[in-house]
Write an enzyme that holds these catalytic residues in place. Structure first.
Site, PDB file in Angstrom:
ATOM      1  N   LYS A  40      -1.515  10.077   9.591  1.00  0.00           N
ATOM      2  CA  LYS A  40      -1.045   9.208   8.512  1.00  0.00           C
ATOM      3  C   LYS A  40      -1.891   9.412   7.254  1.00  0.00           C
ATOM      4  O   LYS A  40      -3.115   9.448   7.313  1.00  0.00           O
ATOM      5  CB  LYS A  40      -1.153   7.742   8.935  1.00  0.00           C
ATOM      6  CG  LYS A  40       0.152   7.155   9.433  1.00  0.00           C
ATOM      7  CD  LYS A  40       0.027   5.649   9.570  1.00  0.00           C
ATOM      8  CE  LYS A  40       1.307   5.074  10.165  1.00  0.00           C
ATOM      9  NZ  LYS A  40       1.223   3.619  10.302  1.00  0.00           N
ATOM     10  N   ASP A  56       8.951   3.493  11.950  1.00  0.00           N
ATOM     11  CA  ASP A  56       8.384   2.605  12.972  1.00  0.00           C
ATOM     12  C   ASP A  56       9.246   1.354  13.187  1.00  0.00           C
ATOM     13  O   ASP A  56       9.032   0.595  14.135  1.00  0.00           O
ATOM     14  CB  ASP A  56       6.943   2.209  12.611  1.00  0.00           C
ATOM     15  CG  ASP A  56       6.818   1.578  11.226  1.00  0.00           C
ATOM     16  OD1 ASP A  56       7.781   1.669  10.437  1.00  0.00           O
ATOM     17  OD2 ASP A  56       5.767   0.994  10.940  1.00  0.00           O
ATOM     18  N   HIS A  73       4.088   1.695   1.973  1.00  0.00           N
ATOM     19  CA  HIS A  73       5.319   1.035   1.524  1.00  0.00           C
ATOM     20  C   HIS A  73       6.024   1.839   0.422  1.00  0.00           C
ATOM     21  O   HIS A  73       7.171   1.560   0.094  1.00  0.00           O
ATOM     22  CB  HIS A  73       5.011  -0.356   0.944  1.00  0.00           C
ATOM     23  CG  HIS A  73       4.420  -1.305   1.936  1.00  0.00           C
ATOM     24  ND1 HIS A  73       3.124  -1.774   1.845  1.00  0.00           N
ATOM     25  CD2 HIS A  73       4.942  -1.874   3.041  1.00  0.00           C
ATOM     26  CE1 HIS A  73       2.888  -2.600   2.845  1.00  0.00           C
ATOM     27  NE2 HIS A  73       3.961  -2.676   3.590  1.00  0.00           N
ATOM     28  N   HIS A 113       0.851  -1.185   0.000  1.00  0.00           N
ATOM     29  CA  HIS A 113       0.000   0.000   0.000  1.00  0.00           C
ATOM     30  C   HIS A 113       0.890   1.240   0.000  1.00  0.00           C
ATOM     31  O   HIS A 113       2.122   1.137  -0.034  1.00  0.00           O
ATOM     32  CB  HIS A 113      -0.980  -0.011   1.187  1.00  0.00           C
ATOM     33  CG  HIS A 113      -0.332  -0.178   2.524  1.00  0.00           C
ATOM     34  ND1 HIS A 113       0.444   0.802   3.116  1.00  0.00           N
ATOM     35  CD2 HIS A 113      -0.327  -1.219   3.392  1.00  0.00           C
ATOM     36  CE1 HIS A 113       0.878   0.396   4.275  1.00  0.00           C
ATOM     37  NE2 HIS A 113       0.435  -0.847   4.482  1.00  0.00           N
ATOM     38  N   ARG A 142      -1.319  -9.261  15.588  1.00  0.00           N
ATOM     39  CA  ARG A 142      -1.730  -9.437  14.195  1.00  0.00           C
ATOM     40  C   ARG A 142      -2.388 -10.794  13.978  1.00  0.00           C
ATOM     41  O   ARG A 142      -2.096 -11.747  14.671  1.00  0.00           O
ATOM     42  CB  ARG A 142      -0.508  -9.320  13.266  1.00  0.00           C
ATOM     43  CG  ARG A 142       0.038  -7.903  13.162  1.00  0.00           C
ATOM     44  CD  ARG A 142       1.286  -7.877  12.316  1.00  0.00           C
ATOM     45  NE  ARG A 142       1.906  -6.561  12.322  1.00  0.00           N
ATOM     46  CZ  ARG A 142       1.719  -5.639  11.386  1.00  0.00           C
ATOM     47  NH1 ARG A 142       0.893  -5.869  10.391  1.00  0.00           N
ATOM     48  NH2 ARG A 142       2.335  -4.463  11.461  1.00  0.00           N
ATOM     49  N   GLN A 197      14.307 -10.206  12.964  1.00  0.00           N
ATOM     50  CA  GLN A 197      14.683  -9.148  12.024  1.00  0.00           C
ATOM     51  C   GLN A 197      16.173  -8.826  12.158  1.00  0.00           C
ATOM     52  O   GLN A 197      16.858  -8.579  11.165  1.00  0.00           O
ATOM     53  CB  GLN A 197      13.836  -7.887  12.233  1.00  0.00           C
ATOM     54  CG  GLN A 197      14.109  -6.844  11.153  1.00  0.00           C
ATOM     55  CD  GLN A 197      13.109  -5.708  11.151  1.00  0.00           C
ATOM     56  OE1 GLN A 197      11.939  -5.894  11.408  1.00  0.00           O
ATOM     57  NE2 GLN A 197      13.583  -4.506  10.846  1.00  0.00           N
ATOM     58  N   LYS A 230      -5.353   6.702   3.851  1.00  0.00           N
ATOM     59  CA  LYS A 230      -6.597   6.039   4.241  1.00  0.00           C
ATOM     60  C   LYS A 230      -7.742   6.580   3.389  1.00  0.00           C
ATOM     61  O   LYS A 230      -7.876   7.783   3.211  1.00  0.00           O
ATOM     62  CB  LYS A 230      -6.909   6.296   5.724  1.00  0.00           C
ATOM     63  CG  LYS A 230      -6.011   5.499   6.668  1.00  0.00           C
ATOM     64  CD  LYS A 230      -6.360   4.030   6.647  1.00  0.00           C
ATOM     65  CE  LYS A 230      -5.483   3.225   7.597  1.00  0.00           C
ATOM     66  NZ  LYS A 230      -5.664   1.793   7.423  1.00  0.00           N
ATOM     67  N   THR A 231      -8.566   5.673   2.850  1.00  0.00           N
ATOM     68  CA  THR A 231      -9.708   6.056   2.027  1.00  0.00           C
ATOM     69  C   THR A 231     -10.977   5.469   2.629  1.00  0.00           C
ATOM     70  O   THR A 231     -10.927   4.721   3.603  1.00  0.00           O
ATOM     71  CB  THR A 231      -9.550   5.522   0.590  1.00  0.00           C
ATOM     72  OG1 THR A 231      -9.691   4.098   0.614  1.00  0.00           O
ATOM     73  CG2 THR A 231      -8.199   5.881  -0.001  1.00  0.00           C
TER      74      THR A 231
END
Length: 406
Positions: free
Chosen positions: A228, A193, A49, A46, A87, A172, A231-232
């Site tokens: 941020k 983040d 990224h 999205h 998540r 990571q 967003k739609t």
């Protein structure tokens, strides 16, 4: 020759660095291999990224070698960064399908030919690890006290952080170490983040290999009020045109606040900074020309020139008094679907994501049918609504869809 660090700084990408002077010197003197990770939590990237992707592209254009890491292994644990809840656990099949879709998208922005860039999946090494060996070899270098102060864990601690998620930072960090060993990767880039996780990886390389490693984060895409962007009404602004149509994508950037135009032009396009400043400095109604340029350039990068031209033509047809409606997002229904609930038809045609969203739009006065405000949540769509065989739906101020009666 301009150092890519200066380019990234001027355009507003850089948020934090581990060693600013050393990084700047390194990028000026050497061809650096660096990596950015993308966890396949969905079958598309999205707009969030896209900033790291642009950063990666600027680095490659300056002669450095990117590694695009698809997190087929880390996604099985789930990144707690920025999340208040754990998540959702994904199946192996979903993860693999998402990873393949993301690989295709990455290839549109980064040149992988002739070893100019590398694409890897951390499932290739993470899923083969022996847990006890991993904890003895890698876990010994991580301080729990220090980990608990990391921003990525703070929010989760309030509701409860699972031990599963606690492993994410180790994994990571291990990715960075593995890429250092395999490809000589000395730098990690990513969203701000990810700062705590990136520090952990650079520190692990120093401890295990006795060599320097660096991290550099890019700013998160926010508007002038610090919220941020991306967003739609239908959720995230996706890079996949099946999830967010090129027209919807174009319209999002066409409608950004005046105060955000210059920043978006600098971060989301390759226009020269002189042009960015000129367009960003336009006043009054002239700023709309800058917004058209922004919308066109970003849509062209994501969806190609043809789709950008179509989206631009559709917007002109609706807002510029044009007649050609062929490029406006269009859905088709049959006569059998007439005399049914308008909201049902809008959900079936995917113009709105749910009836609940449709009801909210109506209650807030944000749904129009052929320029008439819809006030009844039980409104019926009939043949009379199709002027010249089509009906125009408007959501909010500027989101248009056309429904054609077949």
């Amino acid at each position: 020759m301009t150092n890519v660090y200066d380019i990234l700084l001027e355009r507003g990408y850089i948020k934090q660095t581990t060693h600013e002077d050393e990084i700047k010197e390194l990028l000026a003197k050497e061809k650096v291999t660096f990596y950015i990770g993308f966890d396949p939590t969905a079958d598309s990237l999205h707009i969030g990224h896209f900033l790291p992707l642009m950063m990666m592209s600027h680095m490659q254009k300056a002669g450095h070698r990117p590694i695009a890491l698809v997190g087929g292994g880390t996604v099985m644990v789930g990144d707690p960064s920025g999340k208040t809840d754990m998540r959702k656990m994904l199946t192996i099949e979903s993860i693999n399908e998402n990873a393949e879709a993301i690989k295709k998208q990455l290839s549109r922005f980064i040149d992988f030919s002739n070893d100019k860039a590398i694409m890897v999946n951390n499932a290739d090494w993470l899923l083969k690890l022996n847990y006890v060996e991993f904890i003895r070899d890698i876990g010994v270098h991580f301080s729990v006290n220090k980990m608990l102060t990391a921003e990525c864990f703070k929010q989760r601690l309030e509701k409860g952080l699972s031990f599963l998620e606690f492993n994410y930072m180790l994994m990571q960090g291990y990715d960075f170490l593995e890429l250092y060993k395999r490809y000589g990767c000395t730098m990690q880039l990513g969203g701000d983040d990810q700062w705590s996780n990136m520090l952990a990886g650079a520190d692990l390389i120093r401890r295990k290999e006795g060599k320097p490693a660096f991290a550099m984060t890019c700013t998160l895409l926010t508007n002038s009020e610090g919220m941020k962007m991306g967003k739609t009404v239908n959720g995230a602004l996706w890079l996949d045109k099946e999830k967010t149509t090129p027209y919807e994508f174009y319209q999002y950037w066409r409608n950004v606040d005046d105060a955000d135009v210059e920043k978006c032009l600098a971060l989301l396009t390759f226009l020269p900074m002189e042009e960015v400043r000129r367009l960003g400095g336009l006043q009054g109604s002239e700023i709309n020309e800058a917004k058209k340029v922004l919308a066109y350039e970003v849509t062209k990068l994501i969806h190609g020139e043809e789709e950008a031209q179509k989206a631009s033509a559709a917007a002109e047809a609706l807002f510029g008094g044009g007649k050609d409606m062929s490029n406006v997002p269009t859905s088709y229904i049959t006569k059998a679907q007439l005399n049914a609930s308008l909201l049902d038809v809008l959900v079936e045609t995917k113009i709105i994501p749910s009836k609940a969203e449709g009801k909210r739009l109506i209650q807030q006065g944000g749904l129009n049918l052929n320029d008439n405000k819809v006030t009844d949540i039980n409104a019926i769509i009939t043949k009379e609504d199709f002027l010249d065989g089509s009906a125009i739906i408007r959501r909010g101020k500027k989101n248009y869809n056309r429904i054609v009666l077949e």
